[in-house]
Motif scaffolding. Structure first.
Motif, short mmCIF file in Angstrom:
data_model
loop_
_atom_site.label_atom_id
_atom_site.label_comp_id
_atom_site.label_asym_id
_atom_site.label_seq_id
_atom_site.Cartn_x
_atom_site.Cartn_y
_atom_site.Cartn_z
N TYR A 340 0.80 -1.22 0.00
CA TYR A 340 0.00 0.00 0.00
C TYR A 340 0.84 1.28 0.00
N LEU A 341 2.12 1.18 0.25
CA LEU A 341 2.97 2.37 0.25
C LEU A 341 3.39 2.74 -1.17
N ASN A 342 3.62 4.01 -1.39
CA ASN A 342 4.09 4.46 -2.70
C ASN A 342 5.51 3.97 -2.94
N THR A 343 5.79 3.64 -4.19
CA THR A 343 7.11 3.12 -4.57
C THR A 343 7.88 4.19 -5.32
N ALA A 344 9.13 4.42 -4.90
CA ALA A 344 9.98 5.40 -5.55
C ALA A 344 11.08 4.70 -6.34
#
Length: 421
Positions: A340-344
């Motif tokens: 669920y976390l944004n991926t950089a």
């Protein structure tokens, strides 16, 4: 509707400026995963979140089969890897979907892609390597032949009992196809998250109407609904309501009983006079966070009854960026997503940054694929009101606090196409 008590951490959060990481951690830890699921047909599962692990109840393929059109052979031991030419009598024809007869040693059968390997056969040759002779009753092959050529063994793709799709996976076309390949026609998915929205402000005008002096078109209403729809939420939209305390309370009352989350934009700056903050405080609990971020800064989080509440900034770019950075992970976790976390991704900046800023900035950039390595170009106007920058950009670059750098600096890049899914 599956509402759960929301702990917004209001009693423990300090009122000093929070870092982005602190605010996100508090928000994520407060998200309650829905425990309500439904069994639906495969055709309706695209972008839905799996509620259980999916196990294969068969192996794929379920039998040894040919990887191509050609000839299947029962190669005798003295014929294995023989460099001279060999001849094989054709004794059968095996189309896909049928089962051939047992193949005697030294014999061949015409076979087609996907057809079962008959008993006794041990290798398959592609038709281009075989020459038909003696009125097409035999084939001749003029190269060394090995055992097991062009045979897909049973279970080559999937073994019976394997977990083929994990709980919390957002279903894509290839996932649906994989489920179908093992005979599954329905999947158990989490119910869609219901998100309620409404908008206040006498200055806001619906597009299509005429602007009066001091008024603006309400773009946030459309961006927020589109962002939520893109995430697969069920949106309950009350649209613009009267800019009064009673109307705001009424809207919150309507939404809290039917939604998992309520989101609004605007009216959350420190010291700003509006009705959302007092209405939420009256009906639930609210905490105003000042975050070291640009664009953005003010963000409210709390609850109305058993329904979570997030208040985003009012400037259009700030609303979109804070939604992507904070509301999106919160919603994805509520939906039951395992990731669920944004991926950089690491990307080189194609610009200099001379002035250190006290807040972490997320600037709008576009990747230039004509260079190697790929570099990110900066949009010339980075104001939180410049909505055209979000259309031009294909991602956000994260610039840490109190940082300066020259062109070529490697920084975190967040692609918008991934943040919008």
């Amino acid at each position: 509707m599956d509402n759960q008590q929301v702990d917004c951490g209001c009693d423990t959060i300090p009122q000093s400026l929070l870092s982005i990481d602190e605010a996100l951690e508090i928000l994520i830890n407060s998200a309650k995963i829905t425990n309500s699921a439904q069994l639906i047909e495969l055709d309706n599962t695209l972008n839905r979140m799996l509620a259980v692990d999916i196990h294969a109840n068969i192996s794929v393929p379920s039998f040894d089969n040919s990887a191509m059109d050609g000839y299947v052979i029962n190669l005798k031991e003295n014929q294995i890897n023989t460099p001279s030419g060999l001849a094989f009598e054709i004794t059968d024809r095996i189309p896909a979907g049928s089962t051939g007869n047992a193949l005697a040693p030294g014999c061949a059968a015409r076979i087609f892609t996907g057809a079962p390997i008959p008993k006794g056969a041990n290798t398959v040759l592609m038709q281009e390597e075989c020459e038909l002779v003696e009125n097409k009753s035999k084939i001749e092959v003029y190269r060394a032949i090995l055992l097991g050529e062009n045979i897909r063994p049973m279970g080559n793709d999937i073994q019976s009992g394997d977990i083929i799709l994990p709980k919390g996976k957002q279903l894509q076309p290839q996932d649906i196809a994989l489920a179908a390949s093992v005979g599954i026609d329905k999947l158990k998915v989490f119910h869609k998250i219901k998100v309620g929205v409404f908008f206040t402000g006498d200055e806001l005008v619906k597009p299509g109407n005429t602007l009066q002096q001091g008024q603006i078109f309400n773009s946030n209403r459309y961006s927020l609904v589109a962002l939520l729809s893109k995430l697969g939420c069920e949106v309950v939209n009350l649209d613009n309501i009267k800019d009064t305390f009673n109307a705001t309370c009424d809207a919150l009352e309507v939404l809290k009983s039917d939604c998992n989350l309520i989101i609004t934009t605007g009216g959350v700056s420190v010291g700003e006079e509006d009705y959302i903050k007092p209405a939420v405080k009256k009906l639930g609990q609210l905490n105003l966070w000042r975050i070291k971020i640009k664009p953005g800064n003010p963000l409210t989080f709390g609850s109305v009854g058993r329904c979570a509440f997030i208040g985003l900034p009012g400037n259009p770019v700030s609303a979109m960026v804070t939604f992507l950075l904070f509301a999106r992970p919160f919603i994805k976790k509520m939906q039951g997503a395992s990731h669920y976390l944004n991926t950089a991704f690491k990307t080189q900046a194609n610009f200099d940054w001379y002035k250190p800023k006290p807040r972490r900035e997320f600037v709008r950039v576009r990747l230039d694929y004509t260079t190697f390595p790929t570099k990110a170009n900066l949009y010339p106007k980075q104001g939180s009101d410049v909505l055209s920058s979000m259309v031009w950009a294909d991602g956000l670059i994260e610039i840490p606090e109190k940082t300066t750098f020259k062109r070529g600096e490697v920084l975190n890049f967040y692609p918008l196409n991934e943040m919008l899914s």
